[in-house]
Design an enzyme around this catalytic site. Structure first.
Site, PDB file in Angstrom:
ATOM      1  N   HIS A 120       7.753  34.773  24.380  1.00 37.84           N
ATOM      2  CA  HIS A 120       8.897  34.112  23.739  1.00 37.84           C
ATOM      3  C   HIS A 120       8.776  34.103  22.214  1.00 37.84           C
ATOM      4  O   HIS A 120       9.622  33.517  21.538  1.00 37.84           O
ATOM      5  CB  HIS A 120       9.047  32.673  24.238  1.00 37.84           C
ATOM      6  CG  HIS A 120       9.287  32.544  25.707  1.00 37.84           C
ATOM      7  ND1 HIS A 120      10.268  33.265  26.354  1.00 37.84           N
ATOM      8  CD2 HIS A 120       8.667  31.803  26.659  1.00 37.84           C
ATOM      9  CE1 HIS A 120      10.236  32.953  27.648  1.00 37.84           C
ATOM     10  NE2 HIS A 120       9.277  32.081  27.860  1.00 37.84           N
ATOM     11  N   ASP A 157       6.507  37.262  34.450  1.00 39.95           N
ATOM     12  CA  ASP A 157       6.609  35.821  34.259  1.00 39.95           C
ATOM     13  C   ASP A 157       7.961  35.369  34.797  1.00 39.95           C
ATOM     14  O   ASP A 157       8.924  36.148  34.821  1.00 39.95           O
ATOM     15  CB  ASP A 157       6.501  35.517  32.767  1.00 39.95           C
ATOM     16  CG  ASP A 157       6.286  34.050  32.454  1.00 39.95           C
ATOM     17  OD1 ASP A 157       5.118  33.649  32.287  1.00 39.95           O
ATOM     18  OD2 ASP A 157       7.286  33.311  32.375  1.00 39.95           O
ATOM     19  N   HIS A 159      10.055  33.501  33.453  1.00 38.74           N
ATOM     20  CA  HIS A 159      11.025  33.422  32.368  1.00 38.74           C
ATOM     21  C   HIS A 159      11.181  34.796  31.702  1.00 38.74           C
ATOM     22  O   HIS A 159      10.196  35.515  31.537  1.00 38.74           O
ATOM     23  CB  HIS A 159      10.570  32.390  31.321  1.00 38.74           C
ATOM     24  CG  HIS A 159      10.308  31.039  31.912  1.00 38.74           C
ATOM     25  ND1 HIS A 159       9.036  30.514  32.041  1.00 38.74           N
ATOM     26  CD2 HIS A 159      11.158  30.116  32.430  1.00 38.74           C
ATOM     27  CE1 HIS A 159       9.111  29.318  32.607  1.00 38.74           C
ATOM     28  NE2 HIS A 159      10.382  29.059  32.854  1.00 38.74           N
ATOM     29  N   ASP A 234       3.961  31.323  37.045  1.00 39.28           N
ATOM     30  CA  ASP A 234       5.019  30.326  37.177  1.00 39.28           C
ATOM     31  C   ASP A 234       6.099  30.767  38.168  1.00 39.28           C
ATOM     32  O   ASP A 234       7.146  30.139  38.278  1.00 39.28           O
ATOM     33  CB  ASP A 234       5.635  29.973  35.822  1.00 39.28           C
ATOM     34  CG  ASP A 234       5.828  31.164  34.909  1.00 39.28           C
ATOM     35  OD1 ASP A 234       5.724  32.308  35.384  1.00 39.28           O
ATOM     36  OD2 ASP A 234       6.087  30.958  33.706  1.00 39.28           O
TER      37      ASP A 234
END
Length: 300
Positions: A120, A157, A159, A234
Site C-alpha cells: 500500500h 494478500d 487487499h 489475511d
C-alpha cells in the site's frame, strides 16, 4: 536450501492495543526454529536499504519527510503507524530484506523475507501500515542492474496491491497481478495489469480453482524471469480485516500452488509475508510459518 532475512529492526514499539500485530515478526522466527523448519544458520541480517534504492521508487519529497520525521498528522493517520526513528529503521530493514531475498533467489532459486509485502506504499505516500514498498524497491533494483528482464508480481494478500500497481503503471517490464477481496480496503482501487476481485466469503475450493486457472496461463503470457510473491495470510476466515474464508489448509495449498509453479518452471522467487489480522496471534503465526515450511519442502 532457502535463506531467511530477519532483523530485530522488524519489530518496534506501538501504543497499547494497536491493531497491527507487530509481535508476529519475532514469534515467526521463534516458531520456525522450535518446529525445526529452519535452523539458526538459515537466518541472516539483511542490513538497511540504500537511499539510492529507495529513490528509484519513491519521490525524494516523500522519502525525506519519512526520514526526517516530517510527515503531517494526516499522513500519519493514513499510514496507521506513529512516525519514529524506529519506524524508519524498520522500513529500511524490511525493504533490504526483500531486496536481499531477491538477490539470493537468483542464486538459490528462492529467497524468503520474514517481513515485507508493504504493497500500500505509493511513490509519494504511505498508507495502510506501509511506509516503503519493498517489492517495488527490489524489482526496480533488479531491472536497474539488469538482473531481470521481465518481473511478475503475484500479490495474494486479501487487499489489492494498490501502491504497487500505481508505481509500475507505466513500466512494461513489471506485470502486477492482484487477487483480492473485491469489496474491501482500499475503497478506491488502482488498476493492476491484472486484477481478480473475489466475492466476499470465497472459500478454499473456489479460491484455489480461480488461482490455478489464472496463474498458469498468466506465466505463459508474461514469460517472467523473476517472480515476487506477496503471501499475505489475511485471506483466512479468521481474519478481522479480510472478508474471505480460507482455512489454514487452503492457505497452505495456495502457497504450494504458487511456489510449486515457480519451482517446476525454474523461476527464481522472492517471498514477502504481507498482512494477517486474525484475532488469535497464533493463527497468524501458524499460517506464515506454513508458507516457509512449503518453501523448505520444495527447495530442500
Amino acid at each position: 536450501m532457502p535463506c531467511l532475512a530477519t532483523s530485530d529492526h522488524y519489530t518496534l514499539d506501538l501504543p497499547a492495543g494497536h491493531r497491527f500485530p507487530i509481535a508476529k515478526y519475532a514469534l515467526i522466527r521463534e516458531q520456525l526454529l522450535w518446529q525445526g523448519i529452519a535452523a539458526p544458520e538459515d537466518f541472516y541480517e539483511p542490513g538497511l536499504c540504500a537511499e539510492e534504492d529507495v529513490l528509484r521508487v519513491h519521490t525524494a519529497g516523500y522519502w525525506h519527510k519519512v526520514r526526517d520525521l516530517q510527515l503531517s498528522a494526516r499522513e500519519v493517520r493514513n499510514l496507521g503507524l506513529p512516525q519514529s526513528p524506529q519506524l524508519v529503521r524498520r522500513s529500511l530493514s524490511s525493504s533490504a530484506g526483500t531486496l536481499q531475498s531477491a538477490l539470493r533467489a537468483l542464486r538459490d532459486g528462492i529467497g524468503l523475507n520474514l517481513a515485507g509485502g508493504t504493497h500500500h506504499a505509493f511513490a509519494d505516500r504511505g498508507e495502510g501500515f506501509c511506509v516503503l514498498n519493498d517489492q517495488a524497491i527490489a524489482a526496480a533494483h533488479l531491472l536497474a542492474h539488469r538482473l531481470a528482464r521481465q518481473v511478475l508480481i503475484v500479490d495474494l494478500d486479501v487487499h489489492q496491491g494498490d501502491g504497487t500497481a500505481s508505481i509500475f503503471r507505466n513500466e512494461p517490464r513489471v506485470f502486477t497481478f492482484s487477487m483480492h477481496a473485491g469489496a474491501n480496503y482500499p475503497l478506491r482501487k488502482e488498476q493492476s495489469d491484472l486484477d481478480m476481485p473475489l466475492a466476499l466469503g470465497t472459500g478454499d475450493a473456489d479460491y484455489l480453482a480461480q488461482l490455478a486457472a489464472t496463474l498458469e496461463p498468466l506465466m505463459a503470457q508474461v514469460r517472467p524471469d523473476f517472480i515476487f510473491y506477496q503471501a499475505g495470510v489475511d485471506v483466512l476466515a479468521t481474519d478481522k480485516l479480510g472478508k474471505l474464508a480460507l482455512t489454514p489448509t487452503g492457505c497452505r495449498q495456495r502457497d504450494e500452488l504458487v511456489l510449486g509453479m515457480c519451482r517446476t518452471r525454474g523461476l527464481p522467487v522472492a517471498v514477502s509475508m504481507g498482512g494477517g489480522y486474525s484475532e488469535r496471534l497464533a493463527d497468524i503465526v501458524d499460517a506464515h510459518c506454513n508458507t516457509f515450511r512449503v518453501a523448505f519442502e520444495l527447495w530442500p
